[in-house]
Design an enzyme around this catalytic site. Structure first.
Site, PDB file in Angstrom:
ATOM      1  N   SER A 130       2.787  -1.923  10.305  1.00 59.18           N
ATOM      2  CA  SER A 130       4.225  -2.027  10.581  1.00 59.18           C
ATOM      3  C   SER A 130       4.797  -3.413  10.309  1.00 59.18           C
ATOM      4  CB  SER A 130       4.540  -1.568  12.009  1.00 59.18           C
ATOM      5  OG  SER A 130       4.146  -0.219  12.187  1.00 59.18           O
TER       6      SER A 130
ATOM      7  N   GLU B 249      -7.340   5.068   7.338  1.00 60.09           N
ATOM      8  CA  GLU B 249      -7.128   6.488   6.990  1.00 60.09           C
ATOM      9  C   GLU B 249      -8.332   7.056   6.245  1.00 60.09           C
ATOM     10  OE1 GLU B 249      -3.288   5.862   5.171  1.00 60.09           O
ATOM     11  OE2 GLU B 249      -2.483   5.333   7.132  1.00 60.09           O
TER      12      GLU B 249
ATOM     13  N   LYS C  38       0.160   4.216  -0.316  1.00 61.41           N
ATOM     14  CA  LYS C  38      -0.484   5.434   0.205  1.00 61.41           C
ATOM     15  C   LYS C  38      -0.187   6.598  -0.752  1.00 61.41           C
ATOM     16  CE  LYS C  38      -0.317   3.395   4.717  1.00 61.41           C
ATOM     17  NZ  LYS C  38      -0.444   3.561   6.148  1.00 61.41           N
TER      18      LYS C  38
ATOM     19  N   ASN D  17       0.882  -1.179   0.000  1.00 61.49           N
ATOM     20  CA  ASN D  17       0.000   0.000   0.000  1.00 61.49           C
ATOM     21  C   ASN D  17       0.909   1.216   0.000  1.00 61.49           C
ATOM     22  OD1 ASN D  17      -1.801   2.055   0.449  1.00 61.49           O
ATOM     23  ND2 ASN D  17      -2.363   1.416   2.532  1.00 61.49           N
TER      24      ASN D  17
ATOM     25  N   HIS E   6      -9.849   1.486   4.370  1.00 59.85           N
ATOM     26  CA  HIS E   6      -8.599   1.676   5.116  1.00 59.85           C
ATOM     27  C   HIS E   6      -8.875   2.633   6.273  1.00 59.85           C
ATOM     28  CE1 HIS E   6      -4.547   2.896   6.168  1.00 59.85           C
ATOM     29  NE2 HIS E   6      -4.137   1.790   5.584  1.00 59.85           N
TER      30      HIS E   6
ATOM     31  N   GLY F 188       1.939   2.501  10.634  1.00 60.87           N
ATOM     32  CA  GLY F 188       2.933   3.565  10.476  1.00 60.87           C
ATOM     33  C   GLY F 188       3.588   3.995  11.775  1.00 60.87           C
TER      34      GLY F 188
ATOM     35  N   GLU G 205      -5.985  -4.552  10.334  1.00 62.60           N
ATOM     36  CA  GLU G 205      -4.974  -3.531  10.559  1.00 62.60           C
ATOM     37  C   GLU G 205      -5.294  -2.764  11.837  1.00 62.60           C
ATOM     38  OE1 GLU G 205      -2.825  -2.465   6.611  1.00 62.60           O
ATOM     39  OE2 GLU G 205      -4.482  -1.090   6.905  1.00 62.60           O
TER      40      GLU G 205
HETATM   41  P1  PGA Z   1       2.378   0.433   7.565  1.00 58.58           P
HETATM   42  O1  PGA Z   1       0.954   0.646   6.855  1.00 58.58           O
HETATM   43  O2  PGA Z   1       2.910  -0.884   7.062  1.00 58.58           O
HETATM   44  O3  PGA Z   1       3.214   1.588   7.108  1.00 58.58           O
HETATM   45  O4  PGA Z   1       2.147   0.405   9.026  1.00 58.58           O
HETATM   46  C1  PGA Z   1       0.077  -0.412   6.626  1.00 58.58           C
HETATM   47  C2  PGA Z   1      -1.196   0.105   6.035  1.00 58.58           C
HETATM   48  O5  PGA Z   1      -1.688   1.163   6.474  1.00 58.58           O
HETATM   49  O6  PGA Z   1      -1.771  -0.515   5.116  1.00 58.58           O
END
Ligand code: PGA
Length: 247
Positions: free
Chosen positions: A209, A96, A10, A8, A94, A171, A165
């Site tokens: 992460s 976000e 982003k 992903n 997601h 993140g 998640e």
């Molecule tokens: P991350 O993000 O691996 O940077 O924690 C995962 C995601 O939000 O899909």
């Protein structure tokens, strides 16, 4: 079942950086990958990434899809348009999007429905916030989020992918322990199985992460069928290590 490793990106990338990253991934694929690999990229780069990955083992995904079929929805992309470009997957719900764009469980369920109707596999994200985990309502939250998708999508539910998640792990460098992740995955597996026997085979990805160092342990859990990888998907070497761990 082959594992699925989905990157992903982003809101990251540029024409030049995308090309370098994909060339790096393909150059690193010296032995055939024994897992499925996808890259979910910003919509403006979908065409570029479809072209760069043509004939390769990398499938392309979007990071969102409209809940509507077509029409006056400025700024949105429909599932039919994504399909038109050769897109295979779309992340929906997601955290976000839920947090910054007010997407509710019902909106997420309808996005999954639009994707399925166009032959795009939705990667449905669920996960609790830190406050929810601390309040002991993790199971309740993820089950509510998934229930909305099951309710709207009926028998098609066996065609989705689910990504667990935990919001506090995204993140932040704080990964759920393999045991914490497995516990939630087992709950989701049971919920899908209760919906239909076939749905018990829905791939369950872990995200938050995941990196080169922790991927193998997470992927070794019985109900973890792959990963949704943010930060570590932006570096070819790191993403290749995760692919290797899943192969
Ligand atoms: P991350 O993000 O691996 O940077 O924690 C995962 C995601 O939000 O899909």
């Amino acid at each position: 079942m082959k594992k699925l490793i989905a990157g992903n990106w982003k809101m990251n990338g540029s024409l030049a950086a995308n090309e370098a990253l994909i060339k790096g991934l393909l150059a690193g694929a010296t032995t055939p990958w024994n897992c499925n690999v996808a890259l979910c990229v910003p919509s403006v780069y979908l065409s570029q990434v479809v072209a760069l990955t043509q004939g390769s083992p990398i499938a392309v995904g979007a990071q969102d899809v409209s809940q509507h079929e077509s029409g006056a929805f400025t700024g949105e992309q429909s599932a039919v348009m994504l399909r038109d470009l050769g897109v295979r997957y779309a992340i929906v719900g997601h955290s976000e999007r839920r947090q910054y764009h007010g997407e509710t469980d019902v909106v997420v369920a309808h996005k999954a429905q639009r994707a399925l109707a166009s032959g795009i596999t939705p990667i449905v994200c669920v996960g609790e916030t830190l406050a929810e985990r601390e309040a002991g309502v993790t199971e309740e939250v993820v089950k509510r989020q998934l229930a909305a998708v099951i309710h709207v999508n009926g028998h098609c539910i066996s065609e989705i992918v689910v990504a667990y998640e935990p919001v506090w792990a995204i993140g932040t460098g704080k990964t759920a322990s393999p045991e914490q992740a497995q516990a939630v995955h087992a709950v989701l597996r049971a919920q899908l199985h209760a919906a239909s026997a076939q749905s018990a085979r829905v791939p369950l990805l872990y995200g938050g992460s995941m990196n080169a160092a922790n991927a193998a342990q997470l992927l070794a859990q019985p109900d973890i069928d792959g990963g949704l990888v943010g930060g570590a998907s932006l570096k070819a070497a790191d993403f290749l290590s995760i692919i290797a761990a899943a192969s």
